[in-house]
Design a protein around this motif. Sequence first.
Motif, PDB file in Angstrom:
ATOM      1  N   GLY A 104      29.502  38.335  47.220  1.00 53.82           N
ATOM      2  CA  GLY A 104      30.833  38.921  47.364  1.00 53.82           C
ATOM      3  C   GLY A 104      31.917  37.865  47.492  1.00 53.82           C
ATOM      4  O   GLY A 104      32.984  37.968  46.869  1.00 53.82           O
ATOM      5  N   LEU A 105      31.649  36.820  48.265  1.00 57.40           N
ATOM      6  CA  LEU A 105      32.634  35.747  48.438  1.00 57.40           C
ATOM      7  C   LEU A 105      32.715  34.865  47.194  1.00 57.40           C
ATOM      8  O   LEU A 105      33.783  34.315  46.894  1.00 57.40           O
ATOM      9  CB  LEU A 105      32.276  34.912  49.664  1.00 57.40           C
ATOM     10  CG  LEU A 105      32.356  35.659  50.993  1.00 57.40           C
ATOM     11  CD1 LEU A 105      31.936  34.748  52.150  1.00 57.40           C
ATOM     12  CD2 LEU A 105      33.763  36.197  51.248  1.00 57.40           C
ATOM     13  N   GLY A 108      35.065  36.443  44.838  1.00 56.32           N
ATOM     14  CA  GLY A 108      36.442  36.228  45.283  1.00 56.32           C
ATOM     15  C   GLY A 108      36.860  34.771  45.231  1.00 56.32           C
ATOM     16  O   GLY A 108      37.900  34.413  45.786  1.00 56.32           O
ATOM     17  N   LYS A 110      35.623  32.088  46.704  1.00 55.52           N
ATOM     18  CA  LYS A 110      35.668  31.431  48.003  1.00 55.52           C
ATOM     19  C   LYS A 110      34.711  30.245  48.088  1.00 55.52           C
ATOM     20  O   LYS A 110      34.739  29.487  49.057  1.00 55.52           O
ATOM     21  CB  LYS A 110      35.315  32.428  49.113  1.00 55.52           C
ATOM     22  CG  LYS A 110      36.196  33.666  49.156  1.00 55.52           C
ATOM     23  CD  LYS A 110      37.629  33.337  49.479  1.00 55.52           C
ATOM     24  CE  LYS A 110      38.470  34.608  49.613  1.00 55.52           C
ATOM     25  NZ  LYS A 110      39.901  34.306  49.885  1.00 55.52           N
ATOM     26  N   TYR A 177      35.636  40.170  54.367  1.00 55.53           N
ATOM     27  CA  TYR A 177      36.887  39.751  53.732  1.00 55.53           C
ATOM     28  C   TYR A 177      38.072  39.951  54.670  1.00 55.53           C
ATOM     29  O   TYR A 177      38.933  39.080  54.818  1.00 55.53           O
ATOM     30  CB  TYR A 177      37.111  40.539  52.445  1.00 55.53           C
ATOM     31  CG  TYR A 177      36.671  39.824  51.192  1.00 55.53           C
ATOM     32  CD1 TYR A 177      37.456  38.812  50.634  1.00 55.53           C
ATOM     33  CD2 TYR A 177      35.492  40.153  50.545  1.00 55.53           C
ATOM     34  CE1 TYR A 177      37.068  38.148  49.488  1.00 55.53           C
ATOM     35  CE2 TYR A 177      35.090  39.505  49.388  1.00 55.53           C
ATOM     36  CZ  TYR A 177      35.881  38.494  48.866  1.00 55.53           C
ATOM     37  OH  TYR A 177      35.508  37.831  47.740  1.00 55.53           O
ATOM     38  N   SER A 251      30.075  43.540  45.245  1.00 54.07           N
ATOM     39  CA  SER A 251      31.013  43.354  44.130  1.00 54.07           C
ATOM     40  C   SER A 251      32.194  44.309  44.241  1.00 54.07           C
ATOM     41  O   SER A 251      33.352  43.913  44.036  1.00 54.07           O
ATOM     42  CB  SER A 251      30.284  43.572  42.799  1.00 54.07           C
ATOM     43  OG  SER A 251      29.197  42.678  42.654  1.00 54.07           O
ATOM     44  N   ALA A 254      34.550  43.147  46.969  1.00 54.58           N
ATOM     45  CA  ALA A 254      35.365  41.999  46.558  1.00 54.58           C
ATOM     46  C   ALA A 254      36.528  42.450  45.680  1.00 54.58           C
ATOM     47  O   ALA A 254      37.668  42.000  45.845  1.00 54.58           O
ATOM     48  CB  ALA A 254      34.492  40.988  45.818  1.00 54.58           C
ATOM     49  N   GLN A 258      40.433  41.997  46.946  1.00 60.95           N
ATOM     50  CA  GLN A 258      41.247  41.037  46.208  1.00 60.95           C
ATOM     51  C   GLN A 258      42.323  41.700  45.358  1.00 60.95           C
ATOM     52  O   GLN A 258      43.436  41.171  45.240  1.00 60.95           O
ATOM     53  CB  GLN A 258      40.346  40.178  45.317  1.00 60.95           C
ATOM     54  CG  GLN A 258      39.339  39.319  46.067  1.00 60.95           C
ATOM     55  CD  GLN A 258      39.973  38.223  46.896  1.00 60.95           C
ATOM     56  OE1 GLN A 258      40.415  38.457  48.020  1.00 60.95           O
ATOM     57  NE2 GLN A 258      40.003  37.022  46.350  1.00 60.95           N
ATOM     58  N   PHE A 269      39.533  36.041  41.237  1.00 63.28           N
ATOM     59  CA  PHE A 269      38.306  36.811  41.056  1.00 63.28           C
ATOM     60  C   PHE A 269      37.505  36.198  39.929  1.00 63.28           C
ATOM     61  O   PHE A 269      38.064  35.793  38.904  1.00 63.28           O
ATOM     62  CB  PHE A 269      38.618  38.279  40.760  1.00 63.28           C
ATOM     63  CG  PHE A 269      37.460  39.195  40.984  1.00 63.28           C
ATOM     64  CD1 PHE A 269      37.068  39.527  42.278  1.00 63.28           C
ATOM     65  CD2 PHE A 269      36.739  39.701  39.924  1.00 63.28           C
ATOM     66  CE1 PHE A 269      35.982  40.366  42.506  1.00 63.28           C
ATOM     67  CE2 PHE A 269      35.656  40.542  40.129  1.00 63.28           C
ATOM     68  CZ  PHE A 269      35.273  40.874  41.427  1.00 63.28           C
TER      69      PHE A 269
END
Length: 291
Positions: A104-105, A108, A110, A177, A251, A254, A258, A269
């Motif tokens: 997930g990160l 995004g 991250k 998040y 997913s 995220a 975002q 993304f």
Amino acid sequence: MAQTGEATNIKGASKDYSQPEPHVLWDVEEFGKWSLWRAAIVEFVATLLFVYVGVGAVIGNGRTHPDGIGKLGISWAFGATIFVLVYCTAGISGGHINPAVTLGLLLGRKLSINRAFTYIVAQTLGAICGAGFVKAFQSTRYQVLGGGTNFVADGFTTGAGLGAEILGTFILVYVVYSATDAKLKARDSHVPLLAPLPIGFTVFVVHLVTLPISGSGINPARSFGAAVIWNHSKAWDDQWIYWVGPFIGASLAAIYHQHIIRVLPEKHFLLPTLSMSAIPKAIPKARPPCT
């Protein structure tokens, strides 16, 4: 976790804050840095401890009353352990302890792809070792009670189990998040210290809801580690649910954070998404002419 590039200054409601630029997608030089391998070791140990406590609580619950801790106790074991471990590891590895959180990160932007891959390998190996310790200490009960392995409960369909994993992981990654949002950090200096608390509580409440349905995986490493050590056909029949479900949920979370909550540019993304500018806006109604 360090970000690359210059931060974008955005005017907040109460003060200015800096939105970190997206992390580079691939950094070969990162493999030569101790910071990556130190973080991977931390993820390995944290996931080992998480699975050891959580699966150990599941096995312990199989004892006869009044020794069994029940579903509430199991949920507290998973939630409280995540709270403590995220608090301890957030400053080193980010405190993922879950391949779905890592994915997930990553979506995004991250962290880099190579760091995400390294984390997922470390988490999976840690989960196997954690489940192995439970079996070593409670070998008889481990085999009889199913090794704390996740599978869809009797009376529920495969679709119900998959849906529970998707929604449960969506909630978790959405909270991750939100709890680590740069905008909130700028407004409240206590947010970085408090972030592990909502994450731990989320794991707790999600377990309360999904334990009766799917055994509450929401963490592919936790499900895989227990399945490897128990190594029973029943563990492998539903194993795909505990990878596909969490990855879909992560997913969606995220994308939601975002692009819907923060409305960040598409560069924040990993995958292409529908641009907000492409969504047709409502056409204002024409006012009648003044007479």
